[in-house]
Design a protein around this motif. Structure first.
Motif, short mmCIF file in Angstrom:
data_model
loop_
_atom_site.label_atom_id
_atom_site.label_comp_id
_atom_site.label_asym_id
_atom_site.label_seq_id
_atom_site.Cartn_x
_atom_site.Cartn_y
_atom_site.Cartn_z
N ARG A 1 -13.00 16.96 -0.84
CA ARG A 1 -13.55 16.21 -1.98
C ARG A 1 -14.99 16.62 -2.26
N TYR B 1 -4.40 4.51 -1.20
CA TYR B 1 -3.96 5.57 -0.30
C TYR B 1 -3.06 6.59 -1.01
N ASP C 1 -5.33 8.73 -3.21
CA ASP C 1 -6.12 9.61 -2.37
C ASP C 1 -5.27 10.77 -1.85
N GLN D 1 -8.17 11.15 6.20
CA GLN D 1 -8.34 9.70 6.15
C GLN D 1 -8.66 9.13 7.53
#
Length: 440
Positions: A62, A275, A278, A296
């Motif tokens: 990211r 979630y 993501d 995560q």
């Protein structure tokens, strides 16, 4: 020493991987539509030697790829400290506000007409390279890289864009540059703690992205930089969720809505929605599910370790309390460590205060889950405790490498016995204190 119009910045452990990179960079700098305000061209930071599942989430997909692609649609990506081509002019004020250096030879417009080995050139180079040279000058505040934060890359790129410069993100299929990654958890977390402190230094300064940045760049770019700046604050909710529901579960106290309650579906929607989004974002950018799981998991680990310790150390420094000094991230490779890393095994090995809350959270969550299951069989109301049991189970699932390091492993990378014992004591102390409070 040359006053070349373009400067390449690389970390010392990175190397060029594509001879076409300068050509791609020049295409942007010579684009007549953007060249008047283009300050730098940023390439993504990529690494060689990552293990299959990237267990420490060192890829930072990211930070280095996903977010820069989005920011590229506005004023451009942030500067990430390496793989960046700068226009020399960018270090001397904004596009329309040139700041003169105190020595004319340092000006980006000055043409060097002597060889690098000339005595006058070397003398000037030694003069400006002196560690005290920039004192009482504009270097570090209005000229050059900006001082005042441990994340000088983030801070410098942010300040340059506040001055009106824009940037471009160039992401070719073939990585332009490749570098090394730390292969021990302690090195990874120490690096993250340093970043956390640096981000907070910017967040709570007069140049905060929420105020100064939003005014200078507009609200969207201000929020983009604020998203990074507030990373360490995540330690507060992550730590709370890592301990409070579990301690309440150990005492048979329900703190979340029942399964039959409407609010339960709100919690469920937010958890699953966040979630799933993501995961999809990660996979759409050529990620894998297993690397996303590592990502995560490391986010949760950082929340109770590096983010938390970075926040505590920042607050301590603000209060005038002595803290640890600056530590450079180790990239030295030990053969045994490298073998365990390639196998996807977490490397603890040394005692670190940051491992204590991580191990304590793992212990409390495991005991809370077992206690909850036993309680359900004995007649506890599962409907009221389901969310807490789910959170405990989810944390236990993510903490498997910690349990493995504490109990199942005998290699040098296992959790030190000292750390395990201190963590057990901390877990017991938290439970005991919470139990006394609930009985009052």
């Amino acid at each position: 020493m040359t006053n070349a119009p373009i400067i390449l910045n690389l970390d010392c452990d990175m190397y060029s991987n594509d001879p076409q990179t300068p050509h791609r960079m020049l295409c942007y700098f010579y684009d007549p539509k953007i060249r008047s305000k283009l300050g730098y061209v940023q390439f993504p930071q990529r690494f060689h030697g990552l293990n299959k599942d990237d267990i420490y989430a060192s890829e930072y997909k990211r930070l280095y790829i996903c977010n820069p692609v989005g920011m590229d649609g506005f004023a451009g990506p942030s500067y990430i400290g390496t793989g960046c081509f700068f226009l020399r002019r960018v270090f001397f004020g904004g596009p329309s506000s040139f700041v003169n250096p105190e020595i004319p030879e340092l000006s980006p417009e000055h043409a060097v007409d002597k060889p690098i080995q000339a005595k006058s050139v070397l003398a000037l180079a030694h003069h400006v390279a002196d560690c005290k040279y920039e004192n009482e000058t504009n270097w570090g505040s209005k000229l050059g890289f900006r001082y005042g934060s441990l994340v000088e890359d983030y801070y410098t790129g942010y300040r340059l864009q506040c001055e009106g410069w824009m940037s471009v993100f160039c992401h070719p299929k073939r990585p332009a540059f490749l570098g090394d990654v730390p292969i021990t958890l302690n090195d990874v977390l120490s690096q993250n703690k340093r970043w956390s402190m640096g981000l907070l230094q910017v967040t709570f300064s007069k140049y905060s992205p929420v105020t100064f940045g939003a005014r200078a760049m507009g609200p969207v770019m201000g929020l983009c930089y604020a998203h990074y700046a507030f990373w360490p604050i995540w330690s507060i909710p992550i730590t709370i969720y890592g301990f409070l529901p579990q301690i309440a579960l150990l005492n048979g106290v329900s703190i979340f809505p029942k399964v039959s309650d409407t609010w339960f579906f709100v919690y469920t929607f937010l958890f699953i929605g966040a979630y799933v989004q993501d995961c999809l974002d990660f996979i759409f950018f050529q990620g894998t599910f297993r690397r996303w799981w590592s990502d995560q998991r490391m986010w949760l680990i950082r929340g109770v370790t590096s983010y938390l310790f970075g926040l505590i150390e920042f607050v301590s420094k603000c209060l005038g309390i002595a803290t640890h000094g600056f530590n450079v991230t180790s990239k030295v490779v030990d053969d045994e460590q490298a073998k365990r890393y390639d196998q996807g095994t977490f490397e603890f090995g040394v005692h670190s205060p940051m491992f204590v809350p991580l191990a304590a959270a793992a212990i409390i969550n495991l005991i809370a889950l077992i206690r909850g299951l036993i309680g359900v069989f004995r007649g506890w109301n599962l409907e009221g405790l389901f969310v807490q049991m789910f959170i405990s189970g989810f944390v236990v699932l993510n903490c498997w490498p910690v349990y493995e390091a504490m109990v199942l492993r005998s290699d040098k990378g296992r959790m030190p016995t000292k750390t395990t014992m201190v963590s057990i004591f901390v877990a017991w102390a938290l439970y005991a204190i919470a139990s006394l409070i609930l009985k009052m």
